[in-house]
Design a protein around this motif. Structure first.
Motif, PDB file in Angstrom:
ATOM      1  N   GLU A 314      -8.001  18.736  -0.596  1.00  0.00           N
ATOM      2  CA  GLU A 314      -7.224  18.176  -0.803  1.00  0.00           C
ATOM      3  C   GLU A 314      -6.812  16.733  -1.193  1.00  0.00           C
ATOM      4  O   GLU A 314      -5.645  16.812  -2.201  1.00  0.00           O
ATOM      5  N   GLN A 315      -7.682  16.219  -1.180  1.00  0.00           N
ATOM      6  CA  GLN A 315      -8.026  14.907  -1.376  1.00  0.00           C
ATOM      7  C   GLN A 315      -8.425  14.962  -3.577  1.00  0.00           C
ATOM      8  O   GLN A 315      -6.989  13.646  -4.029  1.00  0.00           O
ATOM      9  N   TYR A 318      -4.933  15.648  -4.337  1.00  0.00           N
ATOM     10  CA  TYR A 318      -3.474  14.498  -3.955  1.00  0.00           C
ATOM     11  C   TYR A 318      -3.967  13.468  -5.258  1.00  0.00           C
ATOM     12  O   TYR A 318      -2.895  13.683  -5.435  1.00  0.00           O
ATOM     13  N   LEU A 319      -4.661  13.078  -6.083  1.00  0.00           N
ATOM     14  CA  LEU A 319      -5.204  12.640  -6.525  1.00  0.00           C
ATOM     15  C   LEU A 319      -4.729  12.910  -8.039  1.00  0.00           C
ATOM     16  O   LEU A 319      -4.117  12.575  -8.982  1.00  0.00           O
ATOM     17  N   PRO A 326      -9.087  15.394 -13.678  1.00  0.00           N
ATOM     18  CA  PRO A 326      -9.552  15.888 -12.041  1.00  0.00           C
ATOM     19  C   PRO A 326     -11.015  15.313 -12.981  1.00  0.00           C
ATOM     20  O   PRO A 326     -11.667  15.094 -11.562  1.00  0.00           O
ATOM     21  N   ASP A 328     -11.842  12.182 -13.539  1.00  0.00           N
ATOM     22  CA  ASP A 328     -11.613  10.529 -13.142  1.00  0.00           C
ATOM     23  C   ASP A 328     -12.012  11.021 -11.119  1.00  0.00           C
ATOM     24  O   ASP A 328     -12.179  10.258 -10.614  1.00  0.00           O
ATOM     25  N   MET A 332     -13.600   9.237  -8.025  1.00  0.00           N
ATOM     26  CA  MET A 332     -12.849   8.191  -7.380  1.00  0.00           C
ATOM     27  C   MET A 332     -13.536   8.630  -6.510  1.00  0.00           C
ATOM     28  O   MET A 332     -13.970   7.461  -4.698  1.00  0.00           O
ATOM     29  N   LEU A 333     -13.499   9.943  -5.739  1.00  0.00           N
ATOM     30  CA  LEU A 333     -14.007  10.534  -4.551  1.00  0.00           C
ATOM     31  C   LEU A 333     -14.974  10.206  -3.921  1.00  0.00           C
ATOM     32  O   LEU A 333     -15.838   9.899  -3.122  1.00  0.00           O
ATOM     33  N   ALA A 336     -16.339   6.664  -3.422  1.00  0.00           N
ATOM     34  CA  ALA A 336     -15.211   6.359  -1.910  1.00  0.00           C
ATOM     35  C   ALA A 336     -16.234   6.654  -1.009  1.00  0.00           C
ATOM     36  O   ALA A 336     -17.280   5.648   0.278  1.00  0.00           O
ATOM     37  N   THR A 339     -18.877   4.169  -0.571  1.00  0.00           N
ATOM     38  CA  THR A 339     -18.793   3.007   0.405  1.00  0.00           C
ATOM     39  C   THR A 339     -19.482   2.371   1.097  1.00  0.00           C
ATOM     40  O   THR A 339     -20.458   1.022   1.413  1.00  0.00           O
TER      41      THR A 339
END
Ligand SMILES: Nc1ncnc2c1ncn2[C@@H]1O[C@H](COP(=O)(O)OP(=O)(O)OP(=O)(O)O)[C@@H](O)[C@H]1O
Ligand SMILES: [Mg+2]
Lengths: 365, 246
Positions: A314-315, A318-319, A326, A328, A332-333, A336, A339
């Motif tokens: 889903e995430q 969304y991006l 894909p 990138d 990003m995920l 994240a 983090t």
């Protein structure tokens, strides 16, 4: 030489060192020509093949001469280190002194040699230090460092470790930290390199109100194995320990996290928390997790949690629905996901270094 | 112009869209209404390119692009934007970083120069202001801990910044208070123009008082069963979907 541990030992159940035993290692010969050295604009101490390189190092008033190790340890790797240690960084920070930041660099170059540095760090009462460690190299070698840390009352050590060894290397590090009253040990380890690597922590909270933060990130691919093992002992009242271990595993990589929290009878009001999360980027990646709580006091708050999963579809959608490619979106995920493990890294140069390494991992993925 | 022709799609062996026909000319805003489970969100996901749907017939062409043949990011670059019925939370991803990455990806695809952080922030602040959103919405993680209404506003913020040619708003009005409804409607109306068209999916006629549609369609059991002008929404409000044959 003392024999290497085998999987018959509970502490080595998930990490098989047979590939290491199969190689006959030699003691380091002349130091190699250094690879390009990390420059974080802070004082630097450089070891090449485990040998101190003063010409590449900064003058540091806190640096003490190396003294031989006299120790018999039940831990095989520590015992091997004791038998062979010939060099190491000894830092003695006097009470009340803020020693700023120090970069410890270990570089190695192939030739099947093994080196066993013994580092010692002692912080007097109220002293402070930020230690950034980088281990890197080329070819086949075995880096078997032991670091002994002693923190007096109110002392604070921030310890950031980047294991970026050669993909053929073995890196088996043991870190032992003893904390007195209200001392603080903040640590973050990134395991990126090596064919087999392990960072094994033994942290003893011996004075009231001590605090230990043992965070780590494993970013591994191919057939790499990375192992974070920790034993945190609460031996005094009112201490806090926190652990966040995040693993990103691709290819046929394997991650291991063994985390034990021991709470002695007298260690009331202990607050211990341990969280490990793994992101598996392929079907063949694997994560082994073994949390252990051993609690002998009755008024304690101790918990642990573990999750293993893939990137969230889903995430990702969304991006991508916002125009993000894909690769990138995945990057990003993944960033994240890491983090929380990085939250304890407060040193700017250390943070910048880890960000650069993570970006390179993403690019190579 | 968006041209959906005889579009059929299923999930697993469940037939959800059963021959949707819909034409949205440039510059027009069309409302899509219909009972729960009719397939409205499915239609918007299929148009945006979400995985998991099997298109069993028909197609969707937007400005000459065969949407169904393109990956989601290419559809976004071509101007398609979906405001999600349930916006997705992205813990650890800052909202500003997310929207700027999206905006620059779309700008790159359209051969426009990328925006640096300063230029982006200026643009974003202005958009926030027009949507009566707090500046700290940019600093927070994407949709994490946002209230239902804040999530919807965040979708409209993204739309305002990405400047799509075709916006699909899936129940963007659900969960909004009356003031927020007007603000969101103003946000959509501000996009109106010759090169902007929208599919506004809603259950409530009230939204259409603020976003006056050029046409209203009823989707039921996977088909458009009735189309008309804004008065159709009023009739539905009064009589419900009963009596509309699928
Ligand atoms: N992943 C799925 N697996 C099985 N059935 C699904 C799946 N997703 C949607 N459906 C079914 O497809 C039908 C259409 O769902 P959709 O979400 O498109 O309806 P909708 O018109 O948007 O409804 P609402 O007004 O409640 O938002 C429903 O019956 C729903 O249960
Ligand atoms: Mg829906």
């Amino acid at each position: 030489m003392t024999a290497l541990p085998t999987r018959k030992l509970e502490a080595w159940r998930y990490t098989d060192l047979r590939a290491l035993s199969a190689i006959s290692f030699t003691a380091p010969a002349s130091p190699p020509t250094p690879l390009s050295l990390p420059d974080l604009a802070i004082p630097r101490l450089v070891f090449l093949n485990g040998i101190f390189a003063p010409h590449l190092s900064s003058e540091l008033s806190f640096l003490q001469p190396f003294t031989p190790v006299a120790e018999h340890s039940a831990q095989p790797l520590t015992q091997i280190n004791a038998e062979h240690a010939q060099a190491g960084m000894t830092l003695l920070i006097p009470p009340g002194v803020d020693a700023g930041s120090v970069l410890l660099v270990s570089q190695a170059s192939g030739g099947s040699m093994a080196f066993h540095p013994r580092h010692r760090i002692t912080l007097g009462a109220g002293a402070r230090l930020t230690l950034i460690e980088v281990a890197q190299g080329d070819g086949v070698y075995w880096h078997n460092p032991v670091m002994d840390i002693t923190l007096a009352d109110d002392a604070a050590l921030a310890h950031y470790r980047l294991q970026d060894e050669s993909r053929e290397a073995f890196h088996l590090a043991t870190i032992r930290a003893d904390l007195a009253k209200t001392a603080s040990y903040e640590s973050f380890t990134a395991l990126l390199g090596g064919q087999i690597s392990r960072a094994e922590f033994h942290v003893r909270l011996q004075g009231t109100g001590g605090h230990a933060h043992i965070n780590a990130a494993l970013l591994l691919g191919g057939s790499q194995l990375g192992d974070i093992t920790s034993v945190i002992t609460h031996a005094a009242k009112g201490c806090t320990s926190r652990q966040t271990v995040k693993s990103v595993l691709s290819g046929a990589a394997r991650g291991v996290f063994q985390g034990r929290i021991e709470v002695d009878r007298i260690a009331q009001k202990t607050d211990g928390y341990q969280m490990t999360q793994a992101l598996l980027l392929s079907d063949t990646a694997e994560m082994d997790i073994k949390p252990e709580l051993q609690i002998f006091a009755d008024d304690v708050k101790c918990s642990h949690g573990a999750t293993i999963g893939a990137l969230d579809a889903e995430q990702l959608f969304y991006l991508r629905s916002r125009g993000i490619a894909p690769d990138d979106a995945r990057a990003m995920l993944i960033r994240a996901f890491l983090t929380e493990a990085l939250e304890s890294v407060t040193s700017e140069p250390a943070l910048a270094m880890f960000e650069t390494e993570f970006a390179q991992f993403q690019a190579a993925r | 112009m968006l041209e959906i022709k005889n579009l059929s799609a299923r999930i697993g062996d469940k037939e959800i869209l059963r021959g949707v026909d819909l034409l949205v000319p440039d510059g027009e805003i069309h409302a899509v209404m219909g009972p729960n489970g009719a397939g409205k969100s499915t239609l918007s996901y299929v148009l945006a390119g979400r995985d998991g749907y099997e298109v069993t017939g028909g197609g969707a062409i937007y400005n000459g692009h065969d949407l169904l043949a393109m990956p989601p990011e290419a559809r976004a670059a071509a101007g398609v934007f979906l405001a999600f019925q349930y916006p997705v939370e992205l813990p650890g991803v800052g909202n500003a970083n997310f929207i700027r990455t999206a905006l620059n990806a779309v700008r790159r695809a359209r051969a426009e120069p990328e925006l640096d952080a300063v230029a982006f922030l200026k643009l974003a602040r202005a958009a926030l202001k027009s949507l009566s959103m707090q500046d700290d919405m940019l600093k927070r993680n994407v949709n994490v801990g946002f209230s239902g209404g804040e999530k919807k506003r965040n979708e409209v913020l993204q739309m305002a910044l990405l400047q799509p040619g075709l916006a699909i708003l899936d129940e963007t009005d659900s969960g909004l208070d009356i003031d927020a409804l007007k603000i969101v409607a103003d946000g959509v109306n501000a996009q109106r123009g010759l090169k902007f068209s929208a599919l506004v999916i809603t259950h409530y006629q009230r939204l259409l008082d603020y976003i006056v549609p050029d046409a209203v369609h009823v989707l039921a059991e996977g088909r458009i069963v009735k189309s008309g002008g804004p008065e159709l929404a009023l009739a539905l409000e009064a009589h419900g979907y009963a009596g509309l044959a699928a």
